[in-house]
Design an enzyme around this catalytic site. Structure first.
Site, PDB file in Angstrom:
ATOM      1  N   ASP A   7      -2.603  -6.596   4.531  1.00  0.00           N
ATOM      2  CA  ASP A   7      -3.050  -5.667   3.496  1.00  0.00           C
ATOM      3  C   ASP A   7      -4.573  -5.765   3.309  1.00  0.00           C
ATOM      4  OD1 ASP A   7      -2.899  -3.925   1.261  1.00  0.00           O
ATOM      5  OD2 ASP A   7      -2.801  -5.669  -0.079  1.00  0.00           O
ATOM      6  N   ASP A   9      -6.578  -4.480  -0.030  1.00  0.00           N
ATOM      7  CA  ASP A   9      -7.009  -4.768  -1.408  1.00  0.00           C
ATOM      8  C   ASP A   9      -6.400  -6.071  -1.937  1.00  0.00           C
ATOM      9  OD1 ASP A   9      -8.499  -2.465  -1.479  1.00  0.00           O
ATOM     10  OD2 ASP A   9      -6.827  -1.256  -2.209  1.00  0.00           O
ATOM     11  N   ASP A 133      -0.239  -8.626  -1.421  1.00  0.00           N
ATOM     12  CA  ASP A 133      -0.239  -9.171  -2.786  1.00  0.00           C
ATOM     13  C   ASP A 133       0.768  -8.476  -3.695  1.00  0.00           C
ATOM     14  OD1 ASP A 133      -1.929  -6.878  -2.517  1.00  0.00           O
ATOM     15  OD2 ASP A 133      -2.647  -7.232  -4.552  1.00  0.00           O
TER      16      ASP A 133
END
Lengths: 182, 182
Positions: A7, A9, A133
């Site tokens: 990922d 961000d 996250d």
């Protein structure tokens, strides 16, 4: 060769830090990442969540994020042993697409554009590992999910958790660590 | 529910038609799609391939493409029986990202952004079918590849081929066709 999906961000890019910077410059409120850890925005500031959320739709929000410590070094090392794809749910923010691509080209020039994916859902990505996250991405993922620590997931349990890129390195490149140790 | 991945250029969007329009407006040369079918650009025009190729890097190239006939109707019908993802190798052309997203929102508003994927490689997309006009995408795909006819793939063999969206409908929604027939 095993495949890792990573990922952007709050995994490669310091998205939370960007929100905190905007919070200070736009409202004068100073909050540290540590203060936000495991808490909601409402617990640390009176600035409404919708105001904070609105910043992601502004031009430039994604372009100048900081790289999280050691991300570049470890991603480059991972590429030697894994096929690495960067997978970002960028479609929600149309302005972010070009900025994220430019950001990758600047900070991760060793990641070829063919290995960058912008999507919404991530469960249709076929990979052995997903470092992310958000539980919404990790839960439906069919490979091994790895939770990258961020303030908003501090209380989430049930996943292999890493808090730094050095921990990713230890988890996915154990031999490399052994070589350093000898 | 089975999953279908659908390409954009020359599958949903008339990319070849766009090149031919640019050819006429920029150089005065008129070539029909039929003339180009199964031939190289060099066979139908003296305009150099690199000049033609350069147009895709211009702002607006992807934004105003025509929708290929019946694509909207059949994609909408497919959504009732399949999970439909739109998967475009857009990363090669940074300017195209926003344009392609706007194009999808205008012409396929019933496709939620979570089901749109911009990528380079497509072989890491986990799906049962991939409808695409390029062998480079179809060949490494792990599900069932379906070749959508375009001038550049006219001579390609070894794939289930569809030449129109009505043929896609007949192939993937055979019951729907039967209902119409009774």
């Amino acid at each position: 060769m095993q495949r890792i999906a990573i990922d952007m961000d709050d995994v490669l890019a310091d998205a939370t830090g960007r929100f905190l910077d905007y919070l200070t410059t736009r409202t004068g409120v100073e909050v540290t990442k540590q203060q936000l850890w495991g808490r909601d925005w409402a617990d640390v500031t009176d600035i409404h969540r919708s105001t904070i959320r609105s910043w992601v739709y502004e031009a430039g929000f994604f372009r100048d994020m900081a790289v999280l410590p050691d991300a570049q070094d470890v991603v480059q090392k991972l590429q030697e042993r894994y096929e690495v794809f960067i997978v970002s749910a960028a479609m929600e923010f149309p302005l972010s697409l070009k900025e994220k691509l430019e950001w990758m080209a600047e900070h991760f020039p060793f990641v070829d554009w063919r290995y960058i994916v912008f999507c919404g859902h991530k469960y249709m990505i076929k990979a052995d590992y997903l470092i992310d996250d958000h539980e919404k991405n990790l839960k439906p993922f069919e490979g091994t999910p790895i939770l990258f620590s961020a303030p908003h997931n501090a209380n989430l349990t049930g996943y292999t958790r890493v808090s730094t890129w050095r921990e990713v390195e230890q988890l996915l490149l154990p031999n490399a660590v052994e070589i350093v140790r000898t």
